[in-house]
Design an enzyme around this catalytic site. Structure first.
Site, mmCIF file in Angstrom:
data_model
loop_
_atom_site.group_PDB
_atom_site.id
_atom_site.type_symbol
_atom_site.label_atom_id
_atom_site.label_comp_id
_atom_site.label_asym_id
_atom_site.label_seq_id
_atom_site.Cartn_x
_atom_site.Cartn_y
_atom_site.Cartn_z
ATOM 1 C CG ASP A 33 -4.497 1.244 -8.351
ATOM 2 O OD1 ASP A 33 -4.330 1.947 -7.335
ATOM 3 O OD2 ASP A 33 -3.570 0.616 -8.900
ATOM 4 C CE LYS A 93 -1.707 -1.842 -5.396
ATOM 5 N NZ LYS A 93 -0.971 -0.647 -4.942
ATOM 6 C CB CYS A 111 5.421 5.203 0.486
ATOM 7 S SG CYS A 111 5.389 4.432 -1.117
#
Ligand SMILES: [Zn+2]
Length: 339
Positions: free
Chosen positions: A57, A83, A185
């Site tokens: 990530d 992350k 999102c």
């Protein structure tokens, strides 16, 4: 700790058994993207006892992630952890038998092959089509299966892609959607139950693929939990598919070009340099402290001067904040980072 005790409930399940557990414990998996899907997948697979897991990530954790990215907490944000690092720290406490490897990079054409070619399975935890097309190309090229997953609002989809056996992602979606053509999102929102459901479906298919089960799902699965829909549909191999038929890896071949991408939910643009390097933050710190506020830790350097604000990672990648246009982001990059 007894291994047989740890996995006893899973081994007792007839679909897995001793044989299946042995295969799972020898399996190597890469999770690309450690967001809402990736955290659930990694949690499942580490608890199930995969031998090796690579967590990939590029981002660090923000407060808006905690609603659905189940491995992180407020303390991780305070520490400014990427992350992939925070997830590994958490999961090592859950199962110390699993080898967990954190990789903090932006996935691109230059590094995707290296990230996936030595694993048995790739799990899609990414949030964009560019990365999925890259995974698809690399998966076919190196003959490594992958499991697509995506969720938005209250709906989600997943599909298993096994090179040589199933249609591929480009048989399902041929072209990359143009920027702005799709909700993200941040525009459509997402509820955490759908990301959990999709990621759990991906995880169970992962176990089936790793143990060569006869019940691996062949169809695309679509679920909308708010509107009470669950359906599967079969797709056929596209006889003219660039990726799995012609083996023309259009996404993978875009190597060594620098590019910019806007980031979900932020007024930010990411710049990835043409050639990855290993930066020495101290050098940049000394240079930048003369012109603005700058801090750095092991993972990234932050700079702020009025409206000009960016985060620089050790691979040369930078997230430029408070900009909406690529041109402005590139200008800031070349002025303050200068590569
Ligand atoms: Zn295809």
């Amino acid at each position: 700790m007894s291994i047989s005790e740890r996995y006893s409930r899973q081994v007792r399940f007839s679909g897995i058994g001793e044989e299946g557990q042995k295969k799972i414990s020898q399996a190597r998996v890469a999770v690309i993207g450690m967001g809402a899907l990736g955290t659930v997948i990694a949690n499942n697979l580490v608890r199930s006892g995969v031998g090796y897991i690579r967590l990939v990530d590029r981002d660090f954790i923000e407060i808006s992630n905690l609603q659905r990215q189940v491995l992180y907490d407020e303390n991780d944000i305070k520490q400014g952890l990427p992350k992939a690092i925070a997830a590994a720290q958490h999961l090592k406490k859950v199962n110390s038998d699993v080898i967990i490897d954190s990789v903090v990079v932006d996935v691109n054409a230059g590094n995707i092959s290296k990230l996936i070619k030595d694993v048995d399975l790739v799990m899609d935890g990414s949030d964009n089509f560019e990365v999925r097309f890259l995974i698809n190309d690399a998966s076919i090229k190196h003959s490594v299966p992958w499991i697509y997953g995506g969720a938005l609002g209250s709906y989600g989809m997943t599909m298993n892609i096994i090179p040589g056996k199933t249609p591929c992602f480009r048989c399902l979606i041929d072209k990359m959607p143009t920027a702005g053509a799709h909700d993200t999102c941040s525009t459509a929102g997402v509820i955490n139950m759908i990301t959990g459901i999709v990621a759990n479906y991906q995880s169970v298919e992962a176990l089936k693929i790793l143990i060569n089960s006869l019940t691996i799902r062949q169809e695309v699965l679509f679920i909308d939990i708010w509107n009470n829909t669950i359906e599967t549909f079969k797709i056929n191999k596209n006889g003219e598919c660039k990726a799995c038929v012609d083996k023309e890896f259009e996404f993978l071949s875009r190597k060594f070009s620098s590019y910019a991408s806007s980031l979900c939910g932020q007024n930010s643009i990411q710049i990835v340099p043409a050639i990855e390097g290993k930066l020495d933050f101290k050098t940049f710190y000394d240079k930048l402290k003369k012109v603005g506020d700058v801090t750095f830790n092991k993972f990234f350097l932050s700079f702020k001067k009025g409206e000009i604000e960016f985060t620089l990672f050790s691979d040369g990648r930078a997230i430029i904040k408070n900009v909406t246009e690529e041109k402005a982001a590139r200008a800031i990059y070349s002025e303050y980072i200068g590569m």
